[in-house]
Design a protein around this motif. Structure first.
Motif, short mmCIF file in Angstrom:
data_model
loop_
_atom_site.label_atom_id
_atom_site.label_comp_id
_atom_site.label_asym_id
_atom_site.label_seq_id
_atom_site.Cartn_x
_atom_site.Cartn_y
_atom_site.Cartn_z
N ASP A 73 0.83 -1.21 0.00
CA ASP A 73 0.00 0.00 0.00
C ASP A 73 0.87 1.26 0.00
O ASP A 73 0.58 2.23 -0.72
CB ASP A 73 -0.93 0.02 1.21
CG ASP A 73 -2.11 -0.94 1.05
OD1 ASP A 73 -2.04 -1.80 0.16
OD2 ASP A 73 -3.08 -0.81 1.81
N GLU A 74 1.92 1.26 0.80
CA GLU A 74 2.80 2.43 0.87
C GLU A 74 3.49 2.66 -0.47
O GLU A 74 3.63 3.80 -0.92
CB GLU A 74 3.85 2.23 1.97
CG GLU A 74 3.28 2.31 3.38
CD GLU A 74 4.29 1.91 4.43
OE1 GLU A 74 4.02 2.15 5.63
OE2 GLU A 74 5.36 1.34 4.07
N ILE A 112 2.40 1.82 -3.47
CA ILE A 112 1.42 2.34 -4.43
C ILE A 112 1.14 3.82 -4.16
O ILE A 112 1.02 4.62 -5.08
CB ILE A 112 0.12 1.51 -4.37
CG1 ILE A 112 0.38 0.13 -4.98
CG2 ILE A 112 -1.01 2.22 -5.11
CD1 ILE A 112 -0.79 -0.82 -4.88
N ASP A 113 1.05 4.18 -2.90
CA ASP A 113 0.80 5.57 -2.54
C ASP A 113 1.92 6.47 -3.05
O ASP A 113 1.67 7.55 -3.61
CB ASP A 113 0.67 5.70 -1.02
CG ASP A 113 0.33 7.11 -0.60
OD1 ASP A 113 -0.76 7.61 -0.97
OD2 ASP A 113 1.15 7.76 0.08
N VAL A 114 3.17 6.05 -2.88
CA VAL A 114 4.32 6.84 -3.34
C VAL A 114 4.32 6.95 -4.86
O VAL A 114 4.50 8.05 -5.42
CB VAL A 114 5.64 6.20 -2.85
CG1 VAL A 114 6.84 6.88 -3.53
CG2 VAL A 114 5.77 6.33 -1.34
N ALA A 145 1.84 6.67 -6.88
CA ALA A 145 0.69 7.48 -7.32
C ALA A 145 1.02 8.96 -7.21
O ALA A 145 0.68 9.75 -8.10
CB ALA A 145 -0.55 7.14 -6.50
N ARG A 146 1.66 9.35 -6.10
CA ARG A 146 2.03 10.76 -5.92
C ARG A 146 3.04 11.20 -6.98
O ARG A 146 3.03 12.35 -7.41
CB ARG A 146 2.63 10.98 -4.53
CG ARG A 146 1.60 10.95 -3.40
CD ARG A 146 2.13 11.69 -2.18
NE ARG A 146 3.44 11.23 -1.76
CZ ARG A 146 3.64 10.25 -0.88
NH1 ARG A 146 2.61 9.63 -0.34
NH2 ARG A 146 4.87 9.90 -0.54
N LYS A 175 -7.83 2.43 0.63
CA LYS A 175 -7.24 3.76 0.40
C LYS A 175 -6.19 3.72 -0.71
O LYS A 175 -6.13 4.62 -1.55
CB LYS A 175 -6.63 4.29 1.70
CG LYS A 175 -7.66 4.66 2.76
CD LYS A 175 -6.98 5.25 3.99
CE LYS A 175 -8.02 5.65 5.04
NZ LYS A 175 -7.37 6.22 6.25
N ALA A 176 -5.37 2.69 -0.68
CA ALA A 176 -4.35 2.55 -1.73
C ALA A 176 -5.01 2.34 -3.09
O ALA A 176 -4.53 2.84 -4.12
CB ALA A 176 -3.40 1.40 -1.40
N TYR A 177 -6.12 1.60 -3.09
CA TYR A 177 -6.82 1.35 -4.35
C TYR A 177 -7.41 2.65 -4.91
O TYR A 177 -7.43 2.87 -6.13
CB TYR A 177 -7.92 0.31 -4.18
CG TYR A 177 -8.53 -0.11 -5.49
CD1 TYR A 177 -7.87 -1.00 -6.32
CD2 TYR A 177 -9.76 0.40 -5.93
CE1 TYR A 177 -8.40 -1.39 -7.54
CE2 TYR A 177 -10.30 0.02 -7.14
CZ TYR A 177 -9.62 -0.86 -7.95
OH TYR A 177 -10.15 -1.23 -9.16
N LYS A 226 -6.06 5.61 -4.49
CA LYS A 226 -4.90 6.31 -5.06
C LYS A 226 -4.55 5.74 -6.43
O LYS A 226 -4.26 6.48 -7.38
CB LYS A 226 -3.70 6.19 -4.13
CG LYS A 226 -3.86 6.89 -2.80
CD LYS A 226 -3.82 8.39 -2.95
CE LYS A 226 -3.83 9.08 -1.60
NZ LYS A 226 -3.83 10.55 -1.73
N GLU A 262 -7.08 6.88 -9.03
CA GLU A 262 -6.83 8.26 -9.44
C GLU A 262 -5.66 8.34 -10.41
O GLU A 262 -5.68 9.11 -11.38
CB GLU A 262 -6.56 9.12 -8.21
CG GLU A 262 -7.79 9.32 -7.32
CD GLU A 262 -7.47 10.00 -6.01
OE1 GLU A 262 -8.41 10.43 -5.31
OE2 GLU A 262 -6.26 10.10 -5.66
#
Length: 358
Positions: free
Chosen positions: A250-251, A253-255, A257-258, A304-306, A308, A311
């Motif tokens: 998840d972390e 994917i978040d990075v 995505a940003r 939440k990761a999904y 991101k 988006e």
């Protein structure tokens, strides 16, 4: 005597009198250019611009030749002459004047004739902003002219535009390859970013000029291959960290995505799922969210990761194909066991297909 002559000439309405007045006032200006205040320079510029509009093309051309090399030429005068429709007047100013700014040149290159653009290509030290406009608007002669200007500078955007348009004018691509500031790797990066239409043109160019175009294709392929290898190494190290519980899926994917790195997400999903690159690419780029939802749910990716990831996917798809709310709702309806079953049957089907090919 000088002022008496000025008064006499100003009262004359003939073109000859206007010409003589233009010459006399320009001499007055240049003789004392170093001592003029800004206000005086602007006044001279206003007067000279008015006189320029009252003389013949030949006189304007002679005046432009005289003023173009001078760094003291009032900006208004340089701009008026550079915008003249007659190239015999504007050409020398566009080619030589240091008074003209990049903004002036971009405006002229964006609005006036190809002849004006060609004159600009002969300037020294053309900036990236100016060459971008020339690459966008220029005809074949302009494109080749700016490419052969050894002092011109190109941004990555301008280079890509020039290379793309060069597909219709192979002499431009050949000239690009010969530039000292254009190593094959930089040109290959531009070519690697071509869209589908441009790639199609490049394939046609291969047929017309195999030796040249094959070199470009090879360089572009080498760049893409090295980038792929670097990405694989990066993700392999990341997956190792995830396995050591130093990070989470998840972390990561978040990075990504940003940072707008859909390619990194794709490689990550390939490595952690063991699925084919083609399958991951397909589900990531398909407007139907079911395929990617199954993969993510099977991997235990959180809601939440999904979001991101959704988006990020939306930013890479056409607006008409984006329905984030539907994707998220669909994800909520899929449970882990159903996702695992779906991927099990997918792997079985792929195994059968591979066996049949053998």
């Amino acid at each position: 005597m000088m002022f008496d002559r000025l008064i006499a000439l100003s009262q004359g309405k003939s073109r000859e009198k206007r010409r003589d007045l233009l010459v006399l006032i320009s001499e007055l200006f240049t003789d004392g250019a170093e001592t003029h205040t800004d206000a005086e320079t602007r006044l001279f510029g206003d007067i000279l611009c008015r006189l320029v509009d009252q003389v013949s093309v030949d006189v304007r051309a002679q005046f432009s030749e005289r003023m173009a090399p001078l760094s003291c030429t009032p900006h208004a005068v340089a701009l008026r002459l550079a915008q003249d429709e007659e190239l015999s007047v504007s050409g020398v100013m566009l080619e030589q004047s240091d008074v003209l700014t990049d903004s002036d040149l971009c405006e002229i290159a964006g609005a006036l004739s190809q002849g004006h653009l060609l004159a600009i290509t002969r300037r020294r030290d053309l900036s990236e902003t100016v060459t971008e406009v020339l690459a966008d608007r220029g005809n074949a002669e302009v494109l080749e002219g700016v490419t052969r200007n050894e002092t011109a500078r190109f941004s990555d955007f301008g280079l890509k535009r020039l290379a793309t348009r060069g597909l219709d004018h192979p002499t431009v691509l050949r000239a690009l390859c010969k530039r000292a500031d254009m190593p094959a790797e930089r040109l290959a990066r531009a070519i690697a970013a071509f869209d589908a239409e441009a790639r199609g043109k490049l394939e046609n160019l291969v047929a017309l000029s195999p030796d040249f175009a094959a070199l470009l294709v090879t360089e572009a392929a080498d760049i893409a291959r090295r980038q792929k290898q670097e990405l694989e190494q990066e993700i392999t190290a990341l997956v190792r960290r995830i396995g050591q519980r130093l990070s989470t899926l998840d972390e990561a994917i978040d990075v990504f995505a940003r940072d707008d790195r859909l390619d990194a997400v794709a490689e990550l999903l390939v490595q952690v799922s063991g699925l084919e690159e083609s399958h991951i690419a397909n589900v990531l780029n398909h407007d139907n969210g079911y395929g990617i939802a199954v993969v993510c749910r099977s991997l235990g990716i959180g809601d939440k990761a999904y979001v991101k990831l959704s988006e990020l996917r939306a930013s890479h798809l056409t607006p008409a194909a984006v329905d984030i709310d539907a994707w998220i709702a669909n994800y909520a309806e899929i449970d882990r066991q159903a996702a695992d079953r779906a991927l099990y049957f997918h792997r079985m089907r792929m195994a059968v297909l591979k066996a049949e090919k053998k």
